[in-house]
Design a protein around this motif. Structure first.
Motif, short mmCIF file in Angstrom:
data_model
loop_
_atom_site.label_atom_id
_atom_site.label_comp_id
_atom_site.label_asym_id
_atom_site.label_seq_id
_atom_site.Cartn_x
_atom_site.Cartn_y
_atom_site.Cartn_z
N LYS A 138 0.83 -1.20 0.00
CA LYS A 138 0.00 0.00 0.00
C LYS A 138 0.87 1.26 0.00
O LYS A 138 0.58 2.24 -0.69
CB LYS A 138 -0.92 -0.02 1.22
N ALA A 139 1.97 1.22 0.76
CA ALA A 139 2.87 2.38 0.84
C ALA A 139 3.62 2.64 -0.46
O ALA A 139 3.91 3.78 -0.81
CB ALA A 139 3.87 2.18 1.98
N VAL A 140 3.93 1.58 -1.23
CA VAL A 140 4.73 1.75 -2.45
C VAL A 140 3.88 2.09 -3.68
O VAL A 140 4.40 2.58 -4.68
CB VAL A 140 5.59 0.49 -2.72
N LYS A 141 2.58 1.88 -3.62
CA LYS A 141 1.73 2.11 -4.79
C LYS A 141 1.91 3.48 -5.45
O LYS A 141 1.93 3.56 -6.67
CB LYS A 141 0.27 1.85 -4.46
N PRO A 142 2.09 4.57 -4.70
CA PRO A 142 2.29 5.86 -5.37
C PRO A 142 3.58 5.93 -6.20
O PRO A 142 3.69 6.78 -7.08
CB PRO A 142 2.35 6.87 -4.21
N LEU A 143 4.52 5.05 -5.94
CA LEU A 143 5.77 5.03 -6.69
C LEU A 143 5.68 4.22 -7.98
O LEU A 143 6.55 4.33 -8.84
CB LEU A 143 6.91 4.45 -5.84
N LEU A 144 4.63 3.42 -8.09
CA LEU A 144 4.51 2.48 -9.21
C LEU A 144 3.60 3.01 -10.31
O LEU A 144 2.63 3.70 -10.05
CB LEU A 144 3.96 1.14 -8.73
N VAL A 145 3.94 2.64 -11.56
CA VAL A 145 3.11 2.98 -12.70
C VAL A 145 1.89 2.07 -12.74
O VAL A 145 0.77 2.51 -12.97
CB VAL A 145 3.90 2.87 -14.03
N GLY A 146 2.08 0.79 -12.48
CA GLY A 146 0.99 -0.18 -12.51
C GLY A 146 0.77 -0.80 -11.15
O GLY A 146 1.10 -0.22 -10.11
N ALA A 147 0.26 -2.01 -11.19
CA ALA A 147 -0.07 -2.74 -9.96
C ALA A 147 1.13 -3.55 -9.47
O ALA A 147 2.18 -3.60 -10.12
CB ALA A 147 -1.25 -3.66 -10.22
N ASP A 148 0.95 -4.19 -8.36
CA ASP A 148 1.92 -5.13 -7.80
C ASP A 148 1.68 -6.47 -8.52
O ASP A 148 0.90 -7.28 -8.08
CB ASP A 148 1.68 -5.26 -6.29
N ASP A 149 2.34 -6.66 -9.66
CA ASP A 149 2.14 -7.87 -10.45
C ASP A 149 3.05 -8.98 -9.96
O ASP A 149 4.24 -8.77 -9.75
CB ASP A 149 2.45 -7.59 -11.93
N PHE A 150 2.47 -10.18 -9.79
CA PHE A 150 3.29 -11.31 -9.39
C PHE A 150 2.71 -12.60 -9.90
O PHE A 150 1.53 -12.70 -10.24
CB PHE A 150 3.48 -11.37 -7.86
N TYR A 151 3.59 -13.60 -9.99
CA TYR A 151 3.25 -14.93 -10.46
C TYR A 151 3.89 -15.94 -9.52
O TYR A 151 5.10 -15.90 -9.31
CB TYR A 151 3.75 -15.13 -11.89
N ILE A 152 3.10 -16.82 -8.92
CA ILE A 152 3.59 -17.84 -8.00
C ILE A 152 3.63 -19.17 -8.71
O ILE A 152 2.69 -19.55 -9.40
CB ILE A 152 2.70 -17.93 -6.74
N SER A 153 4.74 -19.90 -8.51
CA SER A 153 4.89 -21.22 -9.11
C SER A 153 5.58 -22.14 -8.13
O SER A 153 6.35 -21.70 -7.28
CB SER A 153 5.71 -21.11 -10.39
N SER A 154 5.33 -23.43 -8.28
CA SER A 154 6.02 -24.43 -7.47
C SER A 154 7.28 -24.88 -8.19
O SER A 154 7.29 -24.99 -9.41
CB SER A 154 5.13 -25.65 -7.24
N GLY A 155 8.33 -25.13 -7.44
CA GLY A 155 9.57 -25.65 -8.00
C GLY A 155 10.12 -24.80 -9.12
O GLY A 155 10.15 -23.58 -9.05
N LEU A 156 10.57 -25.44 -10.20
CA LEU A 156 11.15 -24.76 -11.34
C LEU A 156 10.18 -24.60 -12.50
O LEU A 156 10.57 -24.21 -13.59
CB LEU A 156 12.38 -25.53 -11.85
N ASP A 157 8.91 -24.90 -12.29
CA ASP A 157 7.93 -24.88 -13.38
C ASP A 157 7.88 -23.55 -14.12
O ASP A 157 7.67 -23.51 -15.32
CB ASP A 157 6.53 -25.22 -12.86
N PHE A 158 8.06 -22.43 -13.41
CA PHE A 158 7.91 -21.13 -14.06
C PHE A 158 8.98 -20.88 -15.11
O PHE A 158 8.80 -20.05 -15.98
CB PHE A 158 7.87 -19.99 -13.04
N TRP A 159 10.11 -21.61 -15.06
CA TRP A 159 11.13 -21.45 -16.09
C TRP A 159 10.70 -22.10 -17.40
O TRP A 159 11.20 -21.77 -18.47
CB TRP A 159 12.46 -22.09 -15.66
N PHE A 160 9.76 -23.05 -17.34
CA PHE A 160 9.39 -23.81 -18.51
C PHE A 160 8.07 -23.39 -19.13
O PHE A 160 7.83 -23.64 -20.30
CB PHE A 160 9.33 -25.31 -18.17
N VAL A 161 7.19 -22.79 -18.37
CA VAL A 161 5.91 -22.33 -18.89
C VAL A 161 5.68 -20.91 -18.42
O VAL A 161 5.60 -20.65 -17.23
CB VAL A 161 4.75 -23.23 -18.41
N PRO A 162 5.59 -19.94 -19.33
CA PRO A 162 5.37 -18.55 -18.91
C PRO A 162 4.00 -18.38 -18.26
O PRO A 162 3.07 -19.12 -18.55
CB PRO A 162 5.47 -17.77 -20.22
#
Length: 144
Positions: free
Chosen positions: A87-111
Motif C-alpha cells: 500500500k505504501a509503495v503504490k504511489p511510486l509504481l506505474v501499474g499494480a503489484d504484479d506477481f506470479y507464484i509457481s512451485s519448483g522450477l515450473d515457471f522457467w518452462f511455462v510462462p
C-alpha cells in the motif's frame, strides 16, 4: 544399509514485477530496504534476487523470491506486513503489484498465463542439464 529417503522438494517461487515511475527509483530503493529484511525473516524464506532496470531503457524491477513451500510463500504474500508495504509503495509504481507464484522450477518452462501443460519433471531435468553440463565441462578449459 538403507539410505534414508530424501523428501521431495516442495519449493515455491514468486516473480514480482514493479514498474517504477520516473524519478522515483531512489524512493523505491529505500522501500526495498524496508521490505527486504521482513521478507527474509518470514517462515520458510530461502533466497531473494533483484533484477534492476537499465537506466534509460526500462523502469521495471523484477524480484524473484523462493520459499521452501508454497504455503509459506503464500503466508508471506498475504501477510499484514507485505500488504502494508505494498500500500505504501503504490504511489511510486506505474501499474499494480504484479506477481506470479509457481512451485519448483515450473515457471522457467511455462510462462505465466500460458495455456500449455508443464513438461514432465524428467524432461525439465534433461533440458536443464543439457544447458549446464557443457558449461561445466568447457568453461573451465577456456580459463587455461
Amino acid at each position: 544399509m538403507a539410505q534414508p529417503a530424501i523428501p521431495p522438494y516442495d519449493g515455491a517461487t514468486v516473480v514480482i514485477t514493479h514498474r517504477v515511475r520516473n524519478n522515483r527509483h531512489e524512493a523505491y530503493a529505500v522501500w526495498m530496504e524496508t521490505i527486504s529484511p521482513l521478507c527474509k525473516a518470514a517462515t520458510g524464506f530461502l533466497d531473494w534476487h533483484i533484477v534492476r532496470p537499465i537506466p534509460g531503457i526500462t523502469a521495471t524491477y523484477t524480484v524473484i523470491i523462493r520459499f521452501d513451500t508454497k504455503k509459506n510463500l503464500q503466508g508471506w504474500m498475504e501477510s499484514n506486513d507485505r500488504k502494508r508495504l505494498i500500500k505504501a509503495v503504490k504511489p511510486l509504481l506505474v501499474g499494480a503489484d504484479d506477481f506470479y507464484i509457481s512451485s519448483g522450477l515450473d515457471f522457467w518452462f511455462v510462462p505465466g498465463g500460458a495455456r500449455t501443460k508443464v513438461p514432465m519433471r524428467w524432461k525439465q531435468f534433461l533440458i536443464t542439464w543439457s544447458a549446464i553440463y557443457p558449461l561445466v565441462l568447457f568453461v573451465p578449459l577456456g580459463g587455461c
